[in-house]
Design an enzyme around this catalytic site. Sequence first.
Site, PDB file in Angstrom:
ATOM      1  N   GLY A 191       2.141  -7.607  12.318  1.00 44.58           N
ATOM      2  CA  GLY A 191       2.728  -8.037  11.043  1.00 44.58           C
ATOM      3  C   GLY A 191       2.249  -9.410  10.638  1.00 44.58           C
ATOM      4  O   GLY A 191       2.703 -10.416  11.183  1.00 44.58           O
ATOM      5  N   GLY A 194       0.739  -8.145   5.288  1.00 46.74           N
ATOM      6  CA  GLY A 194      -0.040  -9.349   5.035  1.00 46.74           C
ATOM      7  C   GLY A 194       0.669 -10.574   5.591  1.00 46.74           C
ATOM      8  O   GLY A 194       1.768 -10.486   6.142  1.00 46.74           O
ATOM      9  N   THR A 204       4.877  -1.613   7.971  1.00 47.88           N
ATOM     10  CA  THR A 204       5.083  -2.358   6.731  1.00 47.88           C
ATOM     11  C   THR A 204       6.542  -2.363   6.299  1.00 47.88           C
ATOM     12  O   THR A 204       7.312  -1.458   6.617  1.00 47.88           O
ATOM     13  CB  THR A 204       4.252  -1.741   5.597  1.00 47.88           C
ATOM     14  N   CYS A 221       6.134   5.274   8.963  1.00 46.43           N
ATOM     15  CA  CYS A 221       5.351   5.230   7.722  1.00 46.43           C
ATOM     16  C   CYS A 221       6.303   5.305   6.531  1.00 46.43           C
ATOM     17  O   CYS A 221       7.032   6.283   6.391  1.00 46.43           O
ATOM     18  CB  CYS A 221       4.351   6.374   7.656  1.00 46.43           C
ATOM     19  N   ILE A 244       5.774  -4.708  13.850  1.00 43.84           N
ATOM     20  CA  ILE A 244       6.408  -3.798  12.912  1.00 43.84           C
ATOM     21  C   ILE A 244       5.374  -3.070  12.048  1.00 43.84           C
ATOM     22  O   ILE A 244       4.268  -3.552  11.869  1.00 43.84           O
ATOM     23  CB  ILE A 244       7.380  -4.558  11.964  1.00 43.84           C
ATOM     24  N   ASN A 275       0.837  -1.191   0.000  1.00 45.59           N
ATOM     25  CA  ASN A 275       0.000   0.000   0.000  1.00 45.59           C
ATOM     26  C   ASN A 275       0.873   1.243   0.000  1.00 45.59           C
ATOM     27  O   ASN A 275       2.011   1.224   0.468  1.00 45.59           O
ATOM     28  CB  ASN A 275      -0.973   0.014   1.196  1.00 45.59           C
ATOM     29  N   ASN A 328       3.676   6.859  15.419  1.00 44.58           N
ATOM     30  CA  ASN A 328       4.143   6.206  14.196  1.00 44.58           C
ATOM     31  C   ASN A 328       5.375   6.919  13.670  1.00 44.58           C
ATOM     32  O   ASN A 328       5.274   7.997  13.090  1.00 44.58           O
ATOM     33  CB  ASN A 328       2.986   6.245  13.183  1.00 44.58           C
ATOM     34  N   GLY A 381      -3.591  -6.447  10.864  1.00 46.10           N
ATOM     35  CA  GLY A 381      -3.667  -5.390   9.862  1.00 46.10           C
ATOM     36  C   GLY A 381      -4.300  -5.836   8.564  1.00 46.10           C
ATOM     37  O   GLY A 381      -5.518  -5.880   8.423  1.00 46.10           O
TER      38      GLY A 381
END
Lengths: 304, 244
Positions: free
Chosen positions: A244, A218, A194, A131, A192, A69, A128, A266
């Site tokens: 994660g 994923g 991404t 990102c 974590i 993403n 965060n 997530g």
Amino acid sequence: MVNTRVNLCGVELKNPVVPASGTFGFGYEFNDIYDINVLGGISIKGTTKDARFGNPTPRIAECTSGLINSIGLQNPGIEKVINEEIPKLRSVYNNVIISNISGFSIDEYKYCCEKINAVKDVDIIEVNISCPNVHNGGMSFGTSPENAQAVTKAVKSVTDKPVFIKLTPNVTDIVSIAKACEEGGADGISLINTSQGLRIDLNKRRPVIANKIGGFSGRAIFPIALKMVYQVYEAVKIPIIGIGGVATAEDVIEMMMAGATAVQVGAENLVNPYACRDIVNNLPRVMQKYKINDLNEIIGEAHK
Amino acid sequence: MKQGYFTVLTNEKLTSNVYKMTLAGDTKAIERPGQFVNIQIDGLFLRRPISVCDLEDGKLTIIYKVVGKGTEKMSAMDGGEILDILTGLGNGYFTDFAGDKPLLIGGGVGVPPLYYLAKCLLKEGKTPTVILGFNTASEIFYKDEFEDLGIKTIVCTADGSVGVKGFVTDGVDQVGEYTHVYTCGPEPMLKAVYNKTTSDGSYSFEERMGCGFGACMGCSCKTKYGNKRICKDGPVLQKEEIIW
């Protein structure tokens, strides 16, 4: 009866299952499809000082067992989140609210945390610094121990709520960064975020995502996340929220054995909107299967 | 939105790469035409969003073009497969805006959602006209189905092999008065329709989606009324709010 209750810095969660920021909106939207009060907590969509549209589309690329993403922190801004979104969530939901904060400067992180500190409905602040989809912000604070510690100290100076720092896996040594956050006064670590990734469209011969590189999440990243939780658990004393690739109750237990006190789900929410509810429902049965009476007994047990 | 299991009844090839699939399952969550369903396919992470072409009690019809791995796997199904599908997604077309003489304009795989819309409009006593745009004769599908509904159907082909030679906008010249435009198709076509037509309109957009139900912000766009998610606040936008 098994015990699924866990405690994050004095904040009790009735179970360790928390939808991860950015995959669950502001939570209340999901109350239309199931009672979100089954959840231990909710980490709401990452918020910045000013409203953001985010990155150009396409923002999504599919991968084997996951997706990339590049949303770019689309959010309505801190004022609207405090005045509209959090009250809407609280009106349908009684459990723990984790407010996720991002910024493009230390002052912005401070500004948002100071504002959130005044919101009674927020139990925990998740900062965060990881990102991968915004320039000159987000992850740039999470890739050096010095910067990570500077953000931690700054936000801790303006809030008395528990602060969890959310870390990026896109570093050479996540342990040194987690330790720097702990020394800076962090109450916990979320990890974590991404992992950076890329896909190319073979027809167009160009990256799928408009921003080219995005954040990969994923089921595919579960072992990477698990390993980092395991390493950080050995290095810090503060609690860890493991994130994660978590998709099943078994994953929750595995993440806790690696050292997580709670777990965030997530990408799985995006393909199965009922994922968190299903995990919560399955957890007691899976605990019984592995002869676990109390989840607190297994936190970090893999290290013994 | 509702999650449910659907059984594939039929899967029929309409053109070289466009298929029509019928499925049996609980369709109660589908509230109006122009909504879409999101289909989970074995071995692929993300679901595949496909618009609703037709709906009868417990029976869903979709039409899809093979464009990648997901639709390729779908094209190989021959009935009996059970699919996990989220239904009732997106805002869809509101028939209240139609007026007496709505004009429906579809291009390529933008045609399917207009079929169920046409049926709903007829049921409400409206007199729709439909313009269908394709590249060439061999790509045409659903012309007969629209004609069987008894509505005026204008086919346009880019190469002139059937009907009006040119684009759907050339078809608009053959239509008299119309009260509202309902359209779906590739973005350049939507933009051409936007510039050509004079009435209000409901424009259905396509975007690469993550979840399809508003959670991930993967398919956001800017409108005159603020940021919208194509999957949840769309896919249908009103003409006056569109920013190209």
